[in-house]
Scaffold this motif. Structure first.
Motif, PDB file in Angstrom:
ATOM      1  N   LEU A  33      -4.224  -6.078  -7.615  1.00  0.00           N
ATOM      2  CA  LEU A  33      -3.860  -4.711  -7.324  1.00  0.00           C
ATOM      3  C   LEU A  33      -2.565  -4.799  -6.520  1.00  0.00           C
ATOM      4  CD1 LEU A  33      -4.601  -1.664  -7.397  1.00  0.00           C
ATOM      5  CD2 LEU A  33      -5.889  -2.191  -5.329  1.00  0.00           C
ATOM      6  N   PRO A  34      -1.400  -4.433  -7.058  1.00  0.00           N
ATOM      7  CA  PRO A  34      -0.255  -4.293  -6.675  1.00  0.00           C
ATOM      8  C   PRO A  34      -0.071  -2.974  -5.602  1.00  0.00           C
ATOM      9  CG  PRO A  34       0.184  -4.467  -9.068  1.00  0.00           C
ATOM     10  CD  PRO A  34      -1.359  -4.091  -8.714  1.00  0.00           C
ATOM     11  N   CYS A  35       0.251  -3.217  -4.157  1.00  0.00           N
ATOM     12  CA  CYS A  35       0.558  -2.061  -3.195  1.00  0.00           C
ATOM     13  C   CYS A  35       1.854  -2.208  -2.833  1.00  0.00           C
ATOM     14  CB  CYS A  35      -0.554  -2.517  -2.144  1.00  0.00           C
ATOM     15  SG  CYS A  35      -2.492  -2.370  -2.649  1.00  0.00           S
ATOM     16  N   PRO A  36       2.252  -0.789  -2.327  1.00  0.00           N
ATOM     17  CA  PRO A  36       3.574  -0.699  -1.719  1.00  0.00           C
ATOM     18  C   PRO A  36       3.865  -1.322  -0.617  1.00  0.00           C
ATOM     19  CG  PRO A  36       2.625   1.452  -2.554  1.00  0.00           C
ATOM     20  CD  PRO A  36       1.520   0.260  -2.578  1.00  0.00           C
ATOM     21  N   THR A  37       2.929  -1.351   0.288  1.00  0.00           N
ATOM     22  CA  THR A  37       2.976  -1.965   1.684  1.00  0.00           C
ATOM     23  C   THR A  37       1.726  -2.841   2.271  1.00  0.00           C
ATOM     24  OG1 THR A  37       1.885  -0.158   2.887  1.00  0.00           O
ATOM     25  CG2 THR A  37       4.104   0.566   2.316  1.00  0.00           C
ATOM     26  N   PHE A  38       2.131  -3.488   3.310  1.00  0.00           N
ATOM     27  CA  PHE A  38       0.920  -4.403   3.816  1.00  0.00           C
ATOM     28  C   PHE A  38      -0.129  -3.451   4.145  1.00  0.00           C
ATOM     29  CE2 PHE A  38       4.495  -7.362   4.484  1.00  0.00           C
ATOM     30  CZ  PHE A  38       4.230  -8.200   3.776  1.00  0.00           C
ATOM     31  N   GLU A  39       0.019  -2.302   4.703  1.00  0.00           N
ATOM     32  CA  GLU A  39      -1.023  -1.319   5.284  1.00  0.00           C
ATOM     33  C   GLU A  39      -1.878  -1.066   4.064  1.00  0.00           C
ATOM     34  OE1 GLU A  39       2.257  -0.832   8.264  1.00  0.00           O
ATOM     35  OE2 GLU A  39       2.272  -1.183   6.113  1.00  0.00           O
ATOM     36  N   ASP A  40      -1.110  -0.549   2.985  1.00  0.00           N
ATOM     37  CA  ASP A  40      -1.672  -0.214   1.754  1.00  0.00           C
ATOM     38  C   ASP A  40      -2.811  -1.301   1.210  1.00  0.00           C
ATOM     39  OD1 ASP A  40      -0.715   2.070   1.672  1.00  0.00           O
ATOM     40  OD2 ASP A  40       0.966   1.380   0.342  1.00  0.00           O
ATOM     41  N   VAL A  41      -2.353  -2.650   1.409  1.00  0.00           N
ATOM     42  CA  VAL A  41      -3.205  -3.878   0.914  1.00  0.00           C
ATOM     43  C   VAL A  41      -4.474  -3.647   1.629  1.00  0.00           C
ATOM     44  CG1 VAL A  41      -3.457  -6.327   0.882  1.00  0.00           C
ATOM     45  CG2 VAL A  41      -1.230  -5.119   0.221  1.00  0.00           C
ATOM     46  N   ILE A  42      -4.325  -3.690   3.000  1.00  0.00           N
ATOM     47  CA  ILE A  42      -5.451  -3.827   4.014  1.00  0.00           C
ATOM     48  C   ILE A  42      -6.432  -2.474   3.565  1.00  0.00           C
ATOM     49  CG2 ILE A  42      -6.122  -3.302   6.341  1.00  0.00           C
ATOM     50  CD1 ILE A  42      -3.561  -5.203   7.119  1.00  0.00           C
ATOM     51  N   GLU A  43      -5.844  -1.368   3.680  1.00  0.00           N
ATOM     52  CA  GLU A  43      -6.551  -0.152   3.308  1.00  0.00           C
ATOM     53  C   GLU A  43      -7.454  -0.277   1.927  1.00  0.00           C
ATOM     54  OE1 GLU A  43      -8.624   3.159   3.519  1.00  0.00           O
ATOM     55  OE2 GLU A  43      -7.383   2.120   5.273  1.00  0.00           O
ATOM     56  N   ALA A  44      -6.706  -0.844   0.884  1.00  0.00           N
ATOM     57  CA  ALA A  44      -7.362  -1.056  -0.360  1.00  0.00           C
ATOM     58  C   ALA A  44      -8.686  -2.065  -0.271  1.00  0.00           C
ATOM     59  CB  ALA A  44      -6.364  -1.897  -1.310  1.00  0.00           C
TER      60      ALA A  44
END
Length: 281
Positions: A33-44
């Protein structure tokens, strides 16, 4: 035969990024799952959209990845593995283009100085891009004349580009360390050599950090990393991040952590996980 998929792992960047390569290497049976930001990775991972997060934390050439590193203590996630990925930089462009035609390459800012020798010898100028894999996707759409991209070879595979030169990095040992993080910890002893990562704050007494570290020295515990964080923008409050070799159930690690407790106001484990064999060469 189709490989059965076993969950989703999130990473920061576009398909073809080095973090994507790390996911392929460490968790080949998981969807990405590609994410725009590191915060988005964690939230995913927090939200359940992904089962695991792949976060780069340090590189042997340019040091720690500050943007992800600062998020670890408050992420609410747990480190369950580490992965070392050798950074191999490839120069790619649209099919049919020759190396001598390339006058400009785009890449993430950290890749340009790592391949400065090659670029200089070929008269190629480097321009910073937000993301190397994203630059590859852009070039595949634009076919801009005289342009190339520096990225992982998987970016060429994914975006239909042609590799014109491989392994152009100046440092042949360039490696990035990634942490694999989950909603739930796994402190079981899954390998002979284990790592333990934790954060702590020292008491406001003279030589508190020196005393806190003393227990690791006297008990023969190897501390491989110690980083400091400013807490809430306060110059007088500091939190420390540490990696040590060993498992909390090891007698010497247990004694060192017990001694640490005398000189800290807060200590919490971020993860207990197997050491990547490439850590030791």
């Amino acid at each position: 035969m189709t490989t059965q998929r076993t969950g989703v792992i999130a990473f920061q960047g576009d398909l073809g990024a080095y973090s994507h390569e790390a996911c392929r290497n460490a968790r080949p049976r998981m969807d990405v799952l590609p994410c725009p930001t590191f915060e988005d990775v964690i939230e995913a991972v927090r939200s359940g959209k992904a089962d695991l997060a792949m976060l780069p934390v340090e590189n042997s050439t340019y040091g720690r990845v500050a943007d992800s590193h600062r998020l670890l203590p408050q992420s609410g996630l747990h480190i369950i593995d580490e992965a070392f990925v050798r950074v191999r930089i490839a120069l790619m462009s649209v099919p049919g283009r020759k190396l001598e035609e390339i006058r400009l390459v785009r890449a993430h800012l950290v890749l340009l100085p790592q391949s400065a020798g090659f670029l200089r010898s070929h008269g190629i100028s480097g321009h910073a891009a937000a993301d190397s894999a994203g630059a590859a996707a852009d070039l595949a759409r634009s076919h801009a004349p005289g342009e190339g991209v520096l990225a992982s070879e998987i970016a060429a595979d994914i975006h239909g580009l042609e590799v014109l030169a491989r392994d152009i990095e100046d440092n042949a040992h360039n490696t990035t360390r990634f942490l694999i993080m989950s909603r739930e910890p796994d402190p079981s002893r899954r390998a002979e050599r284990m790592m333990t990562t934790f954060v702590f704050r020292v008491r406001n007494i003279p030589a508190a950090l020196y005393k806190a570290m003393g227990g690791f020295a006297t008990n023969g515990v190897n501390m491989t990393k110690l980083e400091s964080y400013m807490v809430d923008g306060n110059f007088t409050a500091t939190q420390f991040y540490a990696d040590i070799e060993g498992h909390p159930d090891d007698a010497n690690v247990r004694l060192a952590l017990d001694e640490l407790g005398y000189f800290t106001t807060h200590m919490s484990l971020l993860g207990v996980y197997p050491a990547d064999p490439r850590r030791f060469g």
